[in-house]
Design a protein around this motif. Structure first.
Motif, short mmCIF file in Angstrom:
data_model
loop_
_atom_site.label_atom_id
_atom_site.label_comp_id
_atom_site.label_asym_id
_atom_site.label_seq_id
_atom_site.Cartn_x
_atom_site.Cartn_y
_atom_site.Cartn_z
N GLU A 294 42.32 -74.34 87.30
CA GLU A 294 42.13 -73.30 88.30
C GLU A 294 42.80 -72.01 87.87
OE1 GLU A 294 42.19 -76.21 92.22
OE2 GLU A 294 43.87 -74.89 91.79
N SER A 295 42.32 -70.91 88.42
CA SER A 295 42.93 -69.61 88.17
C SER A 295 42.83 -68.77 89.43
CB SER A 295 42.21 -68.94 87.00
OG SER A 295 42.41 -67.55 87.08
N SER A 296 43.91 -68.07 89.75
CA SER A 296 43.87 -67.17 90.91
C SER A 296 43.64 -65.73 90.46
CB SER A 296 45.16 -67.29 91.73
OG SER A 296 46.27 -67.00 90.91
N ILE A 297 43.12 -65.59 89.24
CA ILE A 297 42.70 -64.28 88.76
C ILE A 297 41.18 -64.20 88.96
CG2 ILE A 297 42.62 -62.70 86.79
CD1 ILE A 297 44.98 -64.21 85.61
N ALA A 298 40.73 -63.16 89.65
CA ALA A 298 39.30 -63.03 89.92
C ALA A 298 38.53 -62.94 88.60
CB ALA A 298 39.04 -61.79 90.77
N GLU A 299 37.28 -63.45 88.63
CA GLU A 299 36.47 -63.52 87.41
C GLU A 299 36.35 -62.17 86.70
OE1 GLU A 299 32.47 -65.39 87.48
OE2 GLU A 299 33.51 -66.82 88.78
N GLU A 300 36.16 -61.10 87.50
CA GLU A 300 35.97 -59.78 86.89
C GLU A 300 37.18 -59.35 86.08
OE1 GLU A 300 35.52 -60.68 90.03
OE2 GLU A 300 34.31 -59.24 91.14
N LEU A 301 38.37 -59.85 86.47
CA LEU A 301 39.59 -59.47 85.76
C LEU A 301 39.96 -60.51 84.71
CD1 LEU A 301 39.90 -57.77 88.50
CD2 LEU A 301 42.33 -57.88 88.03
N PHE A 302 39.37 -61.70 84.80
CA PHE A 302 39.83 -62.82 83.99
C PHE A 302 39.26 -62.81 82.57
CE2 PHE A 302 39.53 -67.22 82.48
CZ PHE A 302 40.87 -67.58 82.57
N TRP A 303 38.01 -62.44 82.40
CA TRP A 303 37.29 -62.72 81.16
C TRP A 303 37.94 -62.19 79.88
CZ3 TRP A 303 35.47 -58.67 78.29
CH2 TRP A 303 35.28 -57.45 78.96
N PRO A 304 38.68 -61.03 79.88
CA PRO A 304 39.29 -60.64 78.59
C PRO A 304 40.46 -61.52 78.19
CG PRO A 304 39.10 -58.75 80.09
CD PRO A 304 38.88 -59.98 80.90
#
Lengths: 242, 145
Positions: free
Chosen positions: A191-201
């Motif tokens: 799991e990640s609490s970083i939104a997808e738009e911010l996560f990918w890099p």
């Protein structure tokens, strides 16, 4: 593993591997850093200052992963007496120390605008600082041992004992009240609490820095093996002149 | 009979287990002392002595922030669960300090039960997201673990 006990065979693998790691790492880092700095939207609360996480988080992981590798090499050194184990552990130490320092520095720079302080003695920050000091202590110990002609046995024991700090760093934000926030990414639960738009890099920079880490360790190992060869040749020459 | 290699392996594994156990015991003993801050619940429960320097961590209750006319003095309510402690502070607040968010105050507990802060730090949570999602996400959740 014992296939690489022969340094010549190891070097045959290490030379191209260094360049593969280096170029692949840069290939991942460029879009990762560019994406993190320019493409992703700013964080809803912290704005642009949260972008430092694309360096801070991989640096923290690699600071800890570096010690895991150093400890694994130390176990191989003690148990199997693998001839390259001490070389590998010694090569990992400065690279891990650099990443731990990078984690502390970026964290400090990040903390000033968000928390309002460069440094606080909370559980997470303090335990990470201890890991950085452990790296320095390992480097000093290994150098001292080698200078006295030892095989680095004491350094290896220190490397194994130092693993005790890793769970402390990991769980510090769960066990204790800390200023540092809890973990955003759980590998266990996926799991990640970083939104997808911010996560990918983040996977790009994490992968990129990991490959750079590996390339640096390989370079240090090759330099150390080359140094050993030079010393052996000089010794032979000195004996031949006598 | 074990070969030397296996003996060393057993030794290393035993050492690691002993080391892990020792570390766990030490941390267990440290648990309360290594806490970076106390919570309003600790204060309400009477675990905190007045006048002793300490840090208080909690959420800033929505609508409780009161700026005094001098412009630099504020008071607000710090909450954890159902427990509330009033905090007063004179100075500059960090940018991320806001109602409904976490904070850590350094100072001491006054005899009247108010917390007098010398320093305020903002605490943020582990969620990162783009701005438009803010309202939808923040509605139900609190920042508290």
């Amino acid at each position: 593993m014992h296939r690489f006990a022969n340094p010549t065979r190891f070097l045959k693998f290490a030379r191209p591997a260094t360049w593969v790691c280096l170029s692949l790492g840069l290939l991942l880092l460029v879009p990762g850093i560019y994406g993190g700095l320019f493409i992703t939207p700013p964080d809803y609360l912290q704005g642009d200052s949260a972008r430092i996480l694309y360096v801070h988080v991989p640096a923290a992981w690699l600071g800890m992963a570096g010690w895991s590798g150093l400890a694994a090499a130390s176990i191989a050194q003690i148990v199997w007496r693998h001839p390259l184990a001490f070389v590998a552990a010694q090569a990992t130490a400065p690279v891990g120390a650099v990443f731990a320092a990078l984690c502390l520095a970026t964290g400090s720079i990040w903390g000033r605008p968000t928390w309002g302080t460069w440094w606080e003695w909370d559980g997470r920050l303090t335990s990470m600082l201890i890991l950085f000091f452990l790296y320095l202590a390992y480097i000093a110990l290994a150098d001292a041992d080698r200078e006295r002609g030892g095989e680095g046995r004491i350094a290896a024991i220190f490397g194994i004992a130092g693993t005790a700090i890793l769970p402390v760093i990991h769980y510090s934000v769960l066990w204790w009240n800390t200023l540092h926030q809890g973990q955003s990414i759980s590998f266990v639960r996926g799991e990640s609490s970083i939104a997808e738009e911010l996560f990918w890099p983040l996977p790009l920079t994490a992968g990129g820095f990991t490959l750079l880490f590996a390339a640096a360790v390989l370079m240090f190992m090759r330099a150390e093996l080359a140094r050993g060869r030079v010393e052996a040749r000089l010794r032979r020459q000195a004996e031949g002149q006598r | 009979m074990m070969r030397p290699k296996q003996q060393r392996l057993v030794l290393v594994v035993a050492a690691l287990v002993a080391l892990g156990g020792a570390a766990l015991l030490a941390l267990w003993g440290l648990e309360s002392r290594a806490a970076y801050f106390v919570t309003p619940s600790d204060i309400v429960a009477g675990k905190v002595e007045a006048g002793v320097p300490l840090r208080l961590g909690g959420m800033v209750r929505e609508g409780s922030l009161d700026r005094k006319p001098d412009g630099v003095t504020v008071s607000f309510e710090a909450v954890s669960g159902a427990d509330v402690v009033e905090v007063s502070y004179t100075g500059i607040l960090p940018d991320l300090f806001r109602e409904g968010s976490g904070m850590v105050a350094e100072g001491r507990l006054g005899a009247d039960g108010r917390f007098l802060a010398d320093t305020i730090l903002a605490k943020h949570d582990e969620r990162y997201m783009p701005p438009p999602l803010e309202k939808a996400q923040a509605a139900g959740e609190t920042l508290e673990r």
